[in-house]
Design a protein around this motif. Structure first.
Motif, short mmCIF file in Angstrom:
data_model
loop_
_atom_site.label_atom_id
_atom_site.label_comp_id
_atom_site.label_asym_id
_atom_site.label_seq_id
_atom_site.Cartn_x
_atom_site.Cartn_y
_atom_site.Cartn_z
N ILE A 20 0.84 -1.19 0.00
CA ILE A 20 0.00 0.00 0.00
C ILE A 20 0.88 1.24 0.00
O ILE A 20 1.84 1.35 0.76
CB ILE A 20 -0.95 0.01 1.21
CG1 ILE A 20 -1.85 -1.22 1.17
CG2 ILE A 20 -1.80 1.28 1.23
CD1 ILE A 20 -2.71 -1.33 -0.06
N ARG A 21 0.54 2.19 -0.86
CA ARG A 21 1.28 3.43 -0.97
C ARG A 21 0.41 4.60 -0.51
O ARG A 21 -0.60 4.90 -1.14
CB ARG A 21 1.73 3.66 -2.42
CG ARG A 21 2.65 2.58 -2.97
CD ARG A 21 4.00 2.61 -2.24
NE ARG A 21 4.93 1.63 -2.75
CZ ARG A 21 5.79 1.87 -3.75
NH1 ARG A 21 5.77 3.05 -4.35
NH2 ARG A 21 6.63 0.94 -4.14
N GLY A 22 0.78 5.22 0.58
CA GLY A 22 0.03 6.39 1.04
C GLY A 22 -1.21 6.03 1.82
O GLY A 22 -1.38 4.91 2.31
N PHE A 36 -8.46 8.29 9.09
CA PHE A 36 -8.59 6.83 8.99
C PHE A 36 -7.55 6.16 9.87
O PHE A 36 -6.35 6.44 9.73
CB PHE A 36 -8.39 6.37 7.54
CG PHE A 36 -9.58 6.55 6.65
CD1 PHE A 36 -10.54 5.55 6.54
CD2 PHE A 36 -9.75 7.71 5.93
CE1 PHE A 36 -11.65 5.71 5.72
CE2 PHE A 36 -10.85 7.88 5.10
CZ PHE A 36 -11.80 6.89 5.00
N PRO A 37 -7.96 5.27 10.78
CA PRO A 37 -6.98 4.49 11.55
C PRO A 37 -6.41 3.38 10.67
O PRO A 37 -6.79 3.22 9.50
CB PRO A 37 -7.81 3.93 12.70
CG PRO A 37 -9.19 3.83 12.15
CD PRO A 37 -9.34 4.97 11.18
N ASP A 38 -5.50 2.60 11.24
CA ASP A 38 -4.94 1.47 10.50
C ASP A 38 -6.05 0.49 10.11
O ASP A 38 -7.00 0.29 10.87
CB ASP A 38 -3.88 0.75 11.33
CG ASP A 38 -2.64 1.61 11.55
OD1 ASP A 38 -2.40 2.50 10.73
OD2 ASP A 38 -1.93 1.39 12.55
N VAL A 53 -8.18 -8.72 2.16
CA VAL A 53 -9.09 -7.58 2.27
C VAL A 53 -8.56 -6.60 3.32
O VAL A 53 -8.23 -6.98 4.44
CB VAL A 53 -10.50 -8.05 2.67
CG1 VAL A 53 -11.47 -6.85 2.68
CG2 VAL A 53 -11.00 -9.13 1.73
N LEU A 54 -8.47 -5.35 2.93
CA LEU A 54 -8.13 -4.26 3.84
C LEU A 54 -9.38 -3.43 4.06
O LEU A 54 -9.96 -2.89 3.10
CB LEU A 54 -7.02 -3.38 3.27
CG LEU A 54 -5.64 -4.03 3.08
CD1 LEU A 54 -4.66 -3.01 2.53
CD2 LEU A 54 -5.13 -4.59 4.39
N THR A 55 -9.82 -3.32 5.32
CA THR A 55 -11.03 -2.57 5.65
C THR A 55 -10.69 -1.37 6.51
O THR A 55 -10.13 -1.51 7.60
CB THR A 55 -12.05 -3.46 6.38
OG1 THR A 55 -12.39 -4.58 5.53
CG2 THR A 55 -13.32 -2.68 6.69
#
Length: 289
Positions: A20-22, A36-38, A53-55
């Motif tokens: 992930i970039r940025g 946005f948190p992690d 999946v990234l939520t």
């Protein structure tokens, strides 16, 4: 004034490494978005394909009524994709030895986007709006406690009003004191506790308002309090109140020299600044998708 939880989920083919970039690019005019948190990581299968999946979750609130179209949320990523075989490695024997897979990869920059959002922001109704309403939208309960019910004559009493539940704590004004005869009161300080919240946002928790009170005459009970909010689930205003609490306070020379006019002025200035920061959100209502 009302806040809603936004969840952005990004799906990446589990066969290919991803970096992930940025940060998530999300926002629009007319809305306020918390940081946005992690993200929460999980794995999900769709149509026979495994996905990482990234939520991401955050809170969104509108600054005024009307229609708002929010562009897609975007996140930049770099994916390691299978690369072309160089000369000399594209024969069938080599392919069979590698199980049909190529050991060569190439980086590909991919911007992953969500669907856009269309929101209709409704104004809070003027009919039936209580005089003690100060912008709170959600579902809440109210409690009160006197921190020092038997102060030395002349010393202040601290009345703590606690508002718990879920809603727009950031845009919430202080409750109103009732039955203040015989008391000198000062604007409260406040703090928010979300330690009991599972989402980690300022949407569920308890906000405490500490009122400093000085008895101008002998008093056996504290002031009460009143707090009103708008419940978007019923589209109605709700007014809660607390009764006066037992105290034994009387006027005199304060023993706590730290409690001076300077400290009172500082407390009042902070409360005025908080009130000014929340005033712009009082006429904003529930978010309707």
């Amino acid at each position: 004034g009302s806040e809603m939880c936004i969840r952005d989920s990004y799906y990446f083919d589990a066969r290919y490494p991803v970096q992930i970039r940025g940060k998530v690019d999300f926002g629009s005019e007319g809305i306020l978005v918390e940081r946005f948190p992690d993200p929460k990581e999980s794995r999900e299968e769709r149509d026979g394909i495994e996905y990482n999946v990234l939520t991401f979750r955050t809170l969104l609130s509108a600054v005024k009524p009307g229609v708002i179209d929010i562009p897609p949320a975007k996140i930049d990523s770099q994916i390691q994709m299978p690369g072309a075989l160089p000369p000399g490695f594209d024969d069938p024997v080599f392919r069979q030895l590698m199980g049909g897979q190529t050991p060569f990869t190439q980086s590909k920059d991919v911007a992953v986007k969500t669907a856009p959002l269309h929101l209709e922001i409704l104004p809070l109704p003027k009919e039936g709006r209580p005089s003690s309403f100060a912008g709170a939208v959600g579902q809440f309960d109210l409690d009160a406690v006197v921190q020092n019910p038997r102060p030395v004559p002349g010393d202040p009493v601290t009345l703590t009003i606690k508002i718990g539940g879920k809603g727009n704590f950031n845009g919430m004004g202080a409750p109103v004191l009732t039955g203040t005869e015989g008391w000198r009161s000062y604007p409260p300080t406040d703090k928010f506790d979300s330690s009991g919240s599972s989402d980690g946002f300022a949407y569920t928790g308890v906000k405490s308002f500490d009122f400093t009170l000085i008895a101008q005459e002998a008093r056996q009970s504290s002031p009460g309090s009143e707090f009103s909010y708008f419940d978007p689930s019923t589209a109605k205003y709700v007014t809660l109140s607390t009764k006066p609490l037992p105290v034994d306070a009387s006027p005199g020379v304060p023993t706590n020299t730290a409690f001076s006019s300077a400290s009172v002025t500082s407390s009042a200035s902070k409360a005025q600044a908080n009130a000014a920061a929340t005033a712009s959100g009082k006429d904003v209502a529930a978010v309707k998708e």
